[in-house]
Design a protein around this motif. Structure first.
Motif, PDB file in Angstrom:
ATOM      1  N   ALA A 590       0.646 -14.673 -15.927  1.00  0.00           N
ATOM      2  CA  ALA A 590      -0.022 -14.216 -14.720  1.00  0.00           C
ATOM      3  C   ALA A 590      -0.862 -12.989 -15.011  1.00  0.00           C
ATOM      4  CB  ALA A 590       0.996 -13.905 -13.622  1.00  0.00           C
ATOM      5  N   LEU A 591      -1.880 -12.793 -14.177  1.00  0.00           N
ATOM      6  CA  LEU A 591      -2.716 -11.602 -14.170  1.00  0.00           C
ATOM      7  C   LEU A 591      -2.749 -11.090 -12.742  1.00  0.00           C
ATOM      8  CD1 LEU A 591      -4.845  -9.596 -15.287  1.00  0.00           C
ATOM      9  CD2 LEU A 591      -6.577 -11.351 -14.823  1.00  0.00           C
ATOM     10  N   VAL A 592      -2.330  -9.855 -12.549  1.00  0.00           N
ATOM     11  CA  VAL A 592      -2.273  -9.252 -11.215  1.00  0.00           C
ATOM     12  C   VAL A 592      -3.201  -8.056 -11.193  1.00  0.00           C
ATOM     13  CG1 VAL A 592      -0.806  -8.161  -9.469  1.00  0.00           C
ATOM     14  CG2 VAL A 592       0.085 -10.039 -10.851  1.00  0.00           C
ATOM     15  N   THR A 593      -4.025  -7.977 -10.148  1.00  0.00           N
ATOM     16  CA  THR A 593      -5.013  -6.921 -10.029  1.00  0.00           C
ATOM     17  C   THR A 593      -4.839  -6.189  -8.710  1.00  0.00           C
ATOM     18  OG1 THR A 593      -6.670  -8.320  -8.947  1.00  0.00           O
ATOM     19  CG2 THR A 593      -6.619  -8.326 -11.359  1.00  0.00           C
ATOM     20  N   GLY A 594      -5.140  -4.897  -8.721  1.00  0.00           N
ATOM     21  CA  GLY A 594      -5.109  -4.084  -7.508  1.00  0.00           C
ATOM     22  C   GLY A 594      -6.396  -3.306  -7.380  1.00  0.00           C
ATOM     23  N   GLY A 595      -6.892  -3.175  -6.137  1.00  0.00           N
ATOM     24  CA  GLY A 595      -8.181  -2.541  -5.938  1.00  0.00           C
ATOM     25  C   GLY A 595      -8.148  -1.434  -4.912  1.00  0.00           C
ATOM     26  N   THR A 622      -2.830   2.550  -5.764  1.00  0.00           N
ATOM     27  CA  THR A 622      -2.776   3.560  -6.828  1.00  0.00           C
ATOM     28  C   THR A 622      -2.050   3.069  -8.067  1.00  0.00           C
ATOM     29  OG1 THR A 622      -0.806   4.505  -5.785  1.00  0.00           O
ATOM     30  CG2 THR A 622      -2.942   5.459  -5.196  1.00  0.00           C
ATOM     31  N   SER A 623      -1.094   2.159  -7.921  1.00  0.00           N
ATOM     32  CA  SER A 623      -0.402   1.593  -9.081  1.00  0.00           C
ATOM     33  C   SER A 623       0.289   0.306  -8.666  1.00  0.00           C
ATOM     34  CB  SER A 623       0.625   2.583  -9.659  1.00  0.00           C
ATOM     35  OG  SER A 623       1.619   2.867  -8.714  1.00  0.00           O
ATOM     36  N   LEU A 624       0.506  -0.554  -9.635  1.00  0.00           N
ATOM     37  CA  LEU A 624       1.246  -1.798  -9.408  1.00  0.00           C
ATOM     38  C   LEU A 624       1.993  -2.157 -10.674  1.00  0.00           C
ATOM     39  CD1 LEU A 624      -0.224  -4.511 -10.875  1.00  0.00           C
ATOM     40  CD2 LEU A 624      -1.891  -4.066  -9.099  1.00  0.00           C
ATOM     41  N   GLN A 625       3.092  -2.875 -10.483  1.00  0.00           N
ATOM     42  CA  GLN A 625       3.894  -3.354 -11.602  1.00  0.00           C
ATOM     43  C   GLN A 625       4.707  -4.540 -11.115  1.00  0.00           C
ATOM     44  OE1 GLN A 625       6.352  -0.362 -13.465  1.00  0.00           O
ATOM     45  NE2 GLN A 625       7.559  -1.881 -14.596  1.00  0.00           N
ATOM     46  N   LEU A 631       7.255  -7.678  -7.258  1.00  0.00           N
ATOM     47  CA  LEU A 631       6.009  -6.938  -7.424  1.00  0.00           C
ATOM     48  C   LEU A 631       6.130  -5.658  -6.609  1.00  0.00           C
ATOM     49  CD1 LEU A 631       2.936  -6.545  -8.067  1.00  0.00           C
ATOM     50  CD2 LEU A 631       2.483  -7.943  -6.031  1.00  0.00           C
ATOM     51  N   VAL A 632       5.915  -4.514  -7.267  1.00  0.00           N
ATOM     52  CA  VAL A 632       5.992  -3.212  -6.613  1.00  0.00           C
ATOM     53  C   VAL A 632       4.609  -2.589  -6.630  1.00  0.00           C
ATOM     54  CG1 VAL A 632       7.057  -0.928  -6.638  1.00  0.00           C
ATOM     55  CG2 VAL A 632       8.392  -2.923  -7.312  1.00  0.00           C
ATOM     56  N   THR A 633       4.135  -2.150  -5.467  1.00  0.00           N
ATOM     57  CA  THR A 633       2.826  -1.532  -5.347  1.00  0.00           C
ATOM     58  C   THR A 633       2.948  -0.209  -4.607  1.00  0.00           C
ATOM     59  OG1 THR A 633       2.293  -2.597  -3.231  1.00  0.00           O
ATOM     60  CG2 THR A 633       1.747  -3.804  -5.249  1.00  0.00           C
ATOM     61  N   SER A 634       2.000   0.679  -4.868  1.00  0.00           N
ATOM     62  CA  SER A 634       1.907   1.940  -4.134  1.00  0.00           C
ATOM     63  C   SER A 634       0.453   2.174  -3.770  1.00  0.00           C
ATOM     64  CB  SER A 634       2.435   3.103  -4.980  1.00  0.00           C
ATOM     65  OG  SER A 634       1.617   3.315  -6.117  1.00  0.00           O
ATOM     66  N   GLY A 635       0.240   2.961  -2.718  1.00  0.00           N
ATOM     67  CA  GLY A 635      -1.119   3.179  -2.255  1.00  0.00           C
ATOM     68  C   GLY A 635      -1.326   4.571  -1.703  1.00  0.00           C
ATOM     69  N   ASN A 636      -2.578   4.876  -1.444  1.00  0.00           N
ATOM     70  CA  ASN A 636      -2.914   6.155  -0.844  1.00  0.00           C
ATOM     71  C   ASN A 636      -2.460   6.262   0.605  1.00  0.00           C
ATOM     72  OD1 ASN A 636      -4.101   7.656  -2.925  1.00  0.00           O
ATOM     73  ND2 ASN A 636      -6.064   6.600  -2.694  1.00  0.00           N
TER      74      ASN A 636
END
Length: 711
Positions: A590-595, A622-625, A631-636
């Motif tokens: 897989a390829l996961v992208t965050g914008g 701001t980051s993803l993993q 799937l864990v994500t963080s944002g502004n």
């Protein structure tokens, strides 16, 4: 009426007489005696014993005995009926019984059903061969069902305890012992890695951190593995425990921004814009070290885990540098003597002086600084260790969630920013920042081992190779530089970019760099040769990922491009974001992208079809993993969110909302969140270990005392 023939007695109130006869007493001739009244008094019932469970065999025995008893007291025709019934054929018996049941009342039918039901019960698992019984249990697909099966009987409980049932269940849930079991303890000074280190007398007067107590024992059975992995999985979905929340004091809110982070099984390292590096223990959540030495903000950190083994492709350093026994007065002022060819610092204050002016702090383009180190620092870098000729099966317990391919043959960089060591006894930190210096730190002492200079502008990215003391740094000066962090020297300069090097990723002996010149380049680290130049982006590149075969890049043009590392051709241009693509993670599947638009897109490999679209945040990601489960994500927007990686479904928020989240990083048992709360820089360390595991760790820490400097 006799008392023996009645259920109650007639107890007289007054004198007992057989009949009522009025009499007149001599003293009171005008009065008569009151008649005797009999009141019925009920006797208490006789207590009966409580019923006991009756086994089928006892039920059959009691039924037969009751028939025999009835036959003894009944008339001879009843015995004749039994004899005649036994002489009938099976078909005739069935017809006879059907006719008999048709003439029975409901009460009689109920009586017969209570007698027949126990006779029909049968333990099919107990009657089958154990191989077939275990094969049937392999079709159970939920641990709760197995737990209920274990409560049926002792026989079934024994079957459930068999390893085969839990091994199949662990395979169904993709629980790998190397990834989902408890962390194995690291080996001692001379262990399976084959690295033998000479005994160095402890001369350091500063307090040293003891080796953190890792997991005491790995899971010894498939049932233990599944229980541990399942409990950890449930904790991720429903709870977890915050080990510690740190509020880091800063003078300026802008200087408290967490710019970089690295995590392994023992340590969490966070680099800040205020030129400090904080080291936290993942076992207790405590702040154990603050590394001070950078003059300006820290933009990149890499954590080299203790242990490991040296890659055979990398030649080990000689036991002593050619400059051994000599001292540079510009870098280290101390009296040295040669003991077995190894320079030794005789006093602790010289080490303090060394930390103020570390090796290489006054040297540009060093050709080797290891001869300036005292024995304790040489031991920290494993400079005098005896390395094996071949790479053994090294311990990779620090590779946690999201690194299924981590092993002896895997050389892909770790998404959590940690690197497998080359056999050194303790963890090391390699950092770079706005002061243009690359620094090498010993985590246990907090001392700076080397200051490596050569870049002419801010260092924006940095990686260390697995099982090799080689670091690669990228800078705004448009170059990449390769460093030997064990001997303290620069190996080569990779020049070719026309703009700032913003991101890099390594796999094996190759590194991919992304630059503001809108190109990506593939380099050979050992030779310095540029193997490929990937052109196609129309704006600055902010992030790259490399797995050895595929290169993925994203940037300001809102697209993600996938390149063939062998041919250099662009195999796909992935669209879907409406703003800057700032985060990438690439795995073989897989390829996961965050914008910056708050979206997270997941593409399935190798066909690169869109698997999941997630509106994760209201502002920039701001980051993803991710790993094989979450799937864990963080944002502004101040949120840290957990999603199911298979379906993209939202699971929960890991922590309470904050003002903004800069970084989030996790492994299978823990997660670290770097955010701003109430205007203060906050670091939260969350544990998802099972409660039993937490109790073991607590007992281990209680019995683990801090060693003295002479220990």
């Amino acid at each position: 009426m006799s008392s023996s023939s009645s259920s109650f007695d007639l107890t007289p109130l007054g004198d007992s007489t057989s009949s009522y006869k009025p009499e007149t007493t001599p003293d009171f001739p005008s009065q008569t005696e009151a008649p005797t009244v009999y009141v019925p008094v009920m006797r208490p019932p006789t207590p009966a014993p409580s019923p006991r469970p009756v086994s089928p065999a006892q039920s059959v025995t009691s039924f037969v005995s009751s028939l025999q008893t009835a036959a003894q007291f009944e008339a001879p025709p009843f015995q004749a009926f039994l004899n005649e019934f036994q002489s009938l054929s099976s078909t005739t018996r069935q017809g006879y019984l059907a006719t008999l049941l048709a003439h029975c009342t409901s009460r009689e039918l109920f009586f017969m059903s209570t007698r027949i039901a126990p006779l029909l019960k049968r333990d099919f698992l107990a009657d089958l061969p154990i191989e077939l019984a275990l094969h049937i249990l392999n079709f159970v697909d939920h641990p709760r069902t197995l737990s209920r099966i274990a409560c049926v009987s002792r026989r079934w409980h024994a079957l459930v305890q068999d390893e085969n049932a839990w091994r199949g269940l662990a395979s169904a849930y993709h629980f790998d012992p190397t990834l989902h079991g408890p962390c194995e303890p690291d080996a001692d000074e001379s262990d399976a890695t084959g690295v033998k280190r000479p005994h160095i007398p402890q001369i350091l007067t500063l307090p040293r951190l003891p080796q953190p107590p890792r997991a005491l024992q790995p899971a010894q059975s498939s049932q233990g593995l599944f229980k541990y992995a399942w409990s950890t999985l449930v904790n991720w979905k429903r709870g977890g425990r915050c080990l510690r929340t740190h509020r880091i004091p800063v003078l300026d809110p802008d200087s408290g921004v967490v710019t970089s982070v690295a995590l392994d099984a023992d340590w969490l390292v966070a680099g800040l814009a205020n030129h400090r590096i904080h080291v936290f223990s993942t076992h207790t959540g405590s702040l154990v070290r603050t590394l001070v030495g950078h003059e300006l903000g820290v933009w990149a950190v890499d954590l080299v885990s203790r242990g490991g083994a040296l890659d055979p492709s990398h030649s080990p350093p000689p036991p002593n540098n050619s400059g051994a026994g000599t001292t540079s007065t510009s870098t280290l002022t101390a009296t040295t003597t040669a003991i077995s060819g190894v320079p030794e610092v005789l006093d602790g204050p010289a080490l303090l002086l060394h930390n103020r002016a570390p090796a290489g702090s006054q040297v540009l383009y060093p050709k080797g600084l290891d001869h300036l180190l005292p024995p304790s620092m040489r031991a920290a870098l494993a400079l005098d260790a005896q390395y094996p000729t071949i790479l053994p099966a090294a311990s990779h317990s620090h590779q946690g969630k999201g690194s299924r391919e981590a092993g002896a043959g895997s050389a892909r960089s770790d998404v959590a920013g940690a690197t497998r060591g080359w056999g050194q006894p303790g963890a090391l930190v390699v950092s770079g920042g706005c002061d243009k210096d690359v620094r090498v730190w010993d985590v246990r002492t907090g001392l700076t081992l080397y200051v490596l200079r050569g870049h002419t502008s801010t260092i924006r990215c940095l990686k260390v190779l697995h099982n090799r003391p080689v670091a690669v740094s990228g800078s705004r000066d448009s170059t990449l530089r390769v460093w030997d962090v064990q001997r303290g020297r620069m190996l080569r300069v990779l020049a070719g970019h026309a703009g700032s090097v913003r991101s890099l990723d390594v796999c094996g002996n190759r590194v991919v760099s992304g630059s503001y010149d809108c190109t990506c380049r593939l380099w050979d680290i050992d030779t310095g040769e540029c193997l490929q130049v990937f052109r196609g982006h129309f704006n600055q590149i902010y992030t790259v990922a490399f797995d050895g075969k595929i290169v993925a890049s994203g940037g300001l043009d809102t697209t993600v491009r996938v390149w063939d590392a062998q041919t250099g051709h662009c195999t796909a241009m992935l669209q879907g974001h409406t703003a800057l693509v700032c985060s990438l993670q690439l795995t073989p599947h897989a390829l996961v992208t965050g914008g910056a638009d708050g979206r997270v897109l997941a593409f399935a490999l190798p066909d690169l079809r869109v698997h999941t679209r997630i509106a994760a945040h209201d502002s920039s990601v701001t980051s993803l993993q991710f790993d094989e489960q979450f799937l864990v994500t963080s944002g502004n927007d101040g949120r840290v969110r957990l999603f199911d990686v298979g379906t993209g479904a939202y699971v929960r928020d890991i922590t309470a909302p904050s003002e903004t989240v800069w970084k989030v990083v996790f492994r299978r048992e823990m997660c670290a969140v770097m955010c701003r709360r109430a205007g203060k820089t906050t670091v939260e360390i969350w544990s998802f270990r099972p409660q039993e595991r937490e109790d073991e760790q607590r007992r281990a820490r209680a019995s683990f005392s801090v060693v003295s400097p002479s220990a």
